[in-house]
Design an enzyme around this catalytic site. Structure first.
Site, PDB file in Angstrom:
ATOM      1  N   THR A  46      25.941 -11.752 -93.655  1.00  0.00           N
ATOM      2  CA  THR A  46      24.488 -11.586 -93.588  1.00  0.00           C
ATOM      3  C   THR A  46      24.046 -10.799 -94.838  1.00  0.00           C
ATOM      4  O   THR A  46      24.887 -10.266 -95.570  1.00  0.00           O
ATOM      5  CB  THR A  46      24.086 -10.813 -92.317  1.00  0.00           C
ATOM      6  N   GLU A  47      22.738 -10.706 -95.013  1.00  0.00           N
ATOM      7  CA  GLU A  47      22.235  -9.944 -96.174  1.00  0.00           C
ATOM      8  C   GLU A  47      22.737  -8.499 -96.120  1.00  0.00           C
ATOM      9  O   GLU A  47      23.227  -7.954 -97.106  1.00  0.00           O
ATOM     10  CB  GLU A  47      20.694  -9.949 -96.208  1.00  0.00           C
ATOM     11  N   TYR A  48      22.629  -7.870 -94.934  1.00  0.00           N
ATOM     12  CA  TYR A  48      23.067  -6.482 -94.787  1.00  0.00           C
ATOM     13  C   TYR A  48      24.575  -6.342 -94.921  1.00  0.00           C
ATOM     14  O   TYR A  48      25.058  -5.368 -95.476  1.00  0.00           O
ATOM     15  CB  TYR A  48      22.594  -5.918 -93.437  1.00  0.00           C
ATOM     16  N   ASP A  95      18.952  -2.696 -85.922  1.00  0.00           N
ATOM     17  CA  ASP A  95      18.456  -1.344 -86.245  1.00  0.00           C
ATOM     18  C   ASP A  95      19.134  -0.318 -85.338  1.00  0.00           C
ATOM     19  O   ASP A  95      19.212  -0.519 -84.123  1.00  0.00           O
ATOM     20  CB  ASP A  95      16.932  -1.287 -86.051  1.00  0.00           C
ATOM     21  N   ASP A 131      27.605  -2.074 -89.646  1.00  0.00           N
ATOM     22  CA  ASP A 131      28.344  -1.101 -90.457  1.00  0.00           C
ATOM     23  C   ASP A 131      28.276   0.268 -89.787  1.00  0.00           C
ATOM     24  O   ASP A 131      28.950   1.193 -90.231  1.00  0.00           O
ATOM     25  CB  ASP A 131      27.690  -0.976 -91.842  1.00  0.00           C
ATOM     26  N   ASP A 170       9.286 -10.130 -80.367  1.00  0.00           N
ATOM     27  CA  ASP A 170      10.185  -9.014 -80.068  1.00  0.00           C
ATOM     28  C   ASP A 170      11.253  -9.524 -79.113  1.00  0.00           C
ATOM     29  O   ASP A 170      10.937 -10.201 -78.125  1.00  0.00           O
ATOM     30  CB  ASP A 170       9.373  -7.883 -79.417  1.00  0.00           C
TER      31      ASP A 170
END
Ligand code: SAM
Length: 224
Positions: free
Chosen positions: A195-197, A120, A156, A98
């Site tokens: 990035t993937e996102y 997140d 985003d 973490d």
């Protein structure tokens, strides 16, 4: 990113030569140069997901070292599998941890920079402290970042981005660069790694926000 729990992922990660084991990672504090066997600047990505960004950074920048951090074993395992296809890379390691524990794993000024990509959002106010750009996390980064170190953040999520700008200013960080539409900002897009996102959201037409922040440290103010 919560992938379906993959049975055995924790054990597989523990066996990987590319992951510093949880039992010993705190022993590496202040000694990451020894771990990599050189004194190259060290960059960290917190919440790297499947690791596309940091793996590509490591490919493009052999003159730097990189540590990717991810909380969940099933997600980290995807990054490890990709890493195994590139054994020639000598500058990329992973930690399953973490990000709250960063100051226990990295020493004072040990990191040259920190990347946060599509962290997140934790939309509920009572969870604000969990956002990786909250003042609580900025205080953790402050402990481990080199004096001239930067935090680079992409998302985003406009609400999270505005919160992050506020937190940075409230915590005495300087916003060195900022855009609400990265993909139409020629200057900030230079050298951008998707990035993937980022790929997923930009394909949906969502604008991507990015900020680069550093601490305010007037010359000599901290006795240096
Ligand atoms: N950075 C990747 C990208 O841009 O494609 C993944 C983004 S995904 C939304 C956020 C990732 O951060 C998830 O894989 C999640 O497990 C991880 N994460 C969230 N909080 C974390 C924390 N406190 N420490 C480490 N990883 C964390």
């Amino acid at each position: 990113m919560r992938l379906r729990n993959i049975p055995g992922s924790r054990e597989e990660i523990a066996r990987s030569r590319y992951v510093i084991h949880e039992d010993v990672m705190k022993e590496k504090r202040g000694r990451w140069k020894e771990v990599f066997g050189n004194d190259h600047p060290l960059y960290i990505e917190a919440g790297m997901g499947k690791g596309r960004f940091i793996t590509e950074m490591a490919v493009r920048h052999p003159e730097y070292n990189f540590v990717g951090i991810e909380k969940y074993s099933s997600v980290l395992l995807r990054a490890v599998k990709k890493r195994e296809e590139q054994p020639e890379l000598e500058n990329l390691l992973f930690l399953r941890m973490d990000a709250e524990e960063l100051p226990e794993v990295f020493g004072t000024e040990e990191a040259a920079g920190i990347y946060l990509n599509f962290s997140d959002p934790w939309p509920k106010d009572r969870h604000a402290k969990r956002r990786l750009t909250s003042r609580e996390f900025l205080a953790r980064y402050d402990k481990i970042l080199a004096k001239d170190g930067r935090v680079e953040f992409k998302t985003d999520n406009r609400g999270l981005f505005e919160f992050s700008l506020e937190e940075a200013k409230e915590s005495g960080w300087i916003v060195e660069a900022c855009t609400f539409d990265l993909h139409n900002d020629e200057e900030m897009m230079r050298e951008n790694i998707m990035t993937e996102y980022e790929e997923r959201f930009s394909r949906m037409g969502e604008p991507i926000c990015k900020m680069i922040i550093r601490r305010e440290r007037p010359f000599g103010a901290d006795g240096a």
